[in-house]
Design an enzyme around this catalytic site. Sequence first.
Site, PDB file in Angstrom:
ATOM      1  N   HIS A 144     -36.972 -58.350 -19.606  1.00 36.72           N
ATOM      2  CA  HIS A 144     -35.150 -59.045 -20.082  1.00 36.72           C
ATOM      3  C   HIS A 144     -35.076 -60.758 -18.732  1.00 36.72           C
ATOM      4  O   HIS A 144     -35.981 -60.569 -17.779  1.00 36.72           O
ATOM      5  CB  HIS A 144     -34.219 -58.209 -19.690  1.00 36.72           C
ATOM      6  CG  HIS A 144     -34.323 -57.525 -18.794  1.00 36.72           C
ATOM      7  ND1 HIS A 144     -33.381 -57.589 -17.522  1.00 36.72           N
ATOM      8  CD2 HIS A 144     -34.385 -56.147 -18.455  1.00 36.72           C
ATOM      9  CE1 HIS A 144     -33.928 -56.508 -17.087  1.00 36.72           C
ATOM     10  NE2 HIS A 144     -34.306 -55.428 -16.736  1.00 36.72           N
ATOM     11  N   MET A 191     -41.933 -51.774 -16.494  1.00 36.49           N
ATOM     12  CA  MET A 191     -42.382 -51.440 -17.386  1.00 36.49           C
ATOM     13  C   MET A 191     -42.541 -51.522 -18.483  1.00 36.49           C
ATOM     14  O   MET A 191     -42.067 -51.374 -19.306  1.00 36.49           O
ATOM     15  CB  MET A 191     -41.613 -50.317 -16.849  1.00 36.49           C
ATOM     16  CG  MET A 191     -41.833 -48.950 -15.390  1.00 36.49           C
ATOM     17  SD  MET A 191     -41.871 -47.351 -15.400  1.00 36.49           S
ATOM     18  CE  MET A 191     -40.190 -47.047 -16.579  1.00 36.49           C
ATOM     19  N   GLY A 192     -42.099 -53.092 -18.569  1.00 38.12           N
ATOM     20  CA  GLY A 192     -41.890 -53.825 -19.843  1.00 38.12           C
ATOM     21  C   GLY A 192     -40.803 -54.574 -20.290  1.00 38.12           C
ATOM     22  O   GLY A 192     -39.729 -53.771 -19.350  1.00 38.12           O
ATOM     23  N   SER A 197     -33.995 -52.426 -19.255  1.00 41.96           N
ATOM     24  CA  SER A 197     -34.599 -52.482 -20.849  1.00 41.96           C
ATOM     25  C   SER A 197     -32.982 -51.826 -21.609  1.00 41.96           C
ATOM     26  O   SER A 197     -34.129 -51.853 -22.673  1.00 41.96           O
ATOM     27  CB  SER A 197     -35.907 -52.034 -19.996  1.00 41.96           C
ATOM     28  OG  SER A 197     -36.145 -53.163 -19.171  1.00 41.96           O
ATOM     29  N   GLY A 202     -36.051 -55.115  -8.672  1.00 40.48           N
ATOM     30  CA  GLY A 202     -34.264 -56.212  -8.498  1.00 40.48           C
ATOM     31  C   GLY A 202     -33.831 -55.127  -8.115  1.00 40.48           C
ATOM     32  O   GLY A 202     -33.904 -53.855  -7.543  1.00 40.48           O
ATOM     33  N   GLY A 212     -33.244 -60.636 -15.967  1.00 38.43           N
ATOM     34  CA  GLY A 212     -33.272 -60.088 -14.854  1.00 38.43           C
ATOM     35  C   GLY A 212     -34.826 -59.338 -14.757  1.00 38.43           C
ATOM     36  O   GLY A 212     -34.974 -60.592 -13.378  1.00 38.43           O
ATOM     37  N   HIS A 213     -35.625 -59.849 -15.132  1.00 38.79           N
ATOM     38  CA  HIS A 213     -37.353 -59.876 -15.052  1.00 38.79           C
ATOM     39  C   HIS A 213     -37.866 -61.431 -14.626  1.00 38.79           C
ATOM     40  O   HIS A 213     -38.646 -61.238 -14.164  1.00 38.79           O
ATOM     41  CB  HIS A 213     -38.060 -58.642 -16.369  1.00 38.79           C
ATOM     42  CG  HIS A 213     -38.563 -57.409 -15.948  1.00 38.79           C
ATOM     43  ND1 HIS A 213     -37.725 -57.484 -17.279  1.00 38.79           N
ATOM     44  CD2 HIS A 213     -38.311 -56.620 -15.506  1.00 38.79           C
ATOM     45  CE1 HIS A 213     -37.499 -55.588 -16.914  1.00 38.79           C
ATOM     46  NE2 HIS A 213     -38.182 -55.270 -15.873  1.00 38.79           N
TER      47      HIS A 213
HETATM   48  O1  PAF Z   1     -38.672 -50.495 -12.011  1.00 35.33           O
HETATM   49  C1  PAF Z   1     -39.331 -50.530 -12.674  1.00 35.33           C
HETATM   50  O2  PAF Z   1     -38.950 -50.228 -13.017  1.00 35.33           O
HETATM   51  C2  PAF Z   1     -40.155 -49.233 -11.783  1.00 35.33           C
HETATM   52  O3  PAF Z   1     -39.879 -48.384 -11.653  1.00 35.33           O
HETATM   53  C3  PAF Z   1     -41.340 -49.863 -11.559  1.00 35.33           C
HETATM   54  C4  PAF Z   1     -40.982 -50.781  -9.904  1.00 35.33           C
HETATM   55  C5  PAF Z   1     -42.782 -51.001 -11.699  1.00 35.33           C
HETATM   56  C6  PAF Z   1     -42.861 -48.583 -11.370  1.00 35.33           C
HETATM   57  O4  PAF Z   1     -42.889 -47.866 -12.210  1.00 35.33           O
END
Ligand code: PAF
Length: 279
Positions: free
Chosen positions: A33, A29-30, A186, A147, A35-36
């Site tokens: 950080h 969802m943008g 986030s 994650g 972690g992503h």
């Molecule tokens: O974990 C997230 O960021 C959201 O729940 C996901 C999996 C992208 C779904 O919108």
Amino acid sequence: MKIFRLKEDLKSYLHTQNDEKIVSFVPTMGALHNGHMTLISKAKQNSDLVVCSIFVNPTQFNNSEDLEKYPRTIDEDLAALNDLNCDIVYLPEVSDLYYENEKAKQFHFNGLDKFMEGRGRKGHFNGVATVVEKLFRIVNPNIAYFGQKDIQQLQIIKHITKQLDLDIEIIGVPTKREESGLAMSSRNKRLSESDLEKATLIYKTLLFIKENAPKYSVKELKEISIKKFQRHVELDLEYLEIVSLENLQPIEEYNEKGHNVACVAISISSVRLIDNIIF
Ligand code: PAF
């Protein structure tokens, strides 16, 4: 790095790619950080083409203020993804994924949604599953990365992937933490310095649970840990549960090592944080 705003363009592009290529997918969802970034790096290591989506999914928010306040940092996100050599970013508007007034589809999660996030955030997992199914059908990846911080989400996504008979391997990646132990999120961007300090109690308590599991019964350990939070009035504990990793139901006796999870949700200055530890 290619950026697609329309699903049809993304699908057409993916169709031009060699069938032999292993496609990995990291839905987000943008407000990216580290972690992503770990998810993207893992995806890069294990595949030929990495697709990341950035979409703040309205159907998974049961609180409109939370949806509005969700941090949006698209320029920084795209720069970070570019630095990591992410191949494709899908950046849809709501109208590319949902028809007007479309609501979340109703799934059966086999009890995985009964406690913790499912109890406090009604409809949340139907919203998550709805968008993840849509995204999976568009990207059609071989592997998707999520994650472990959102452990309930991870288990639910594994469940629906099987239920929908999608041939996608779901990989859970261990939680990336700040030096203080605070799980990267986030939402941390909305915390003051002093709140960030207070939030360190979450991981300290989770570690306490892991280290003391054999010493106390599940009930005792839960009570002691809840008291640790209650001593701090600024921390508003929503739940602390010790559950089985497989079915996410609260346990009375420990399962074998590695199959228990302690999960916490807490609000600090109205910012809701979740974390967990597997032990
Ligand atoms: O974990 C997230 O960021 C959201 O729940 C996901 C999996 C992208 C779904 O919108």
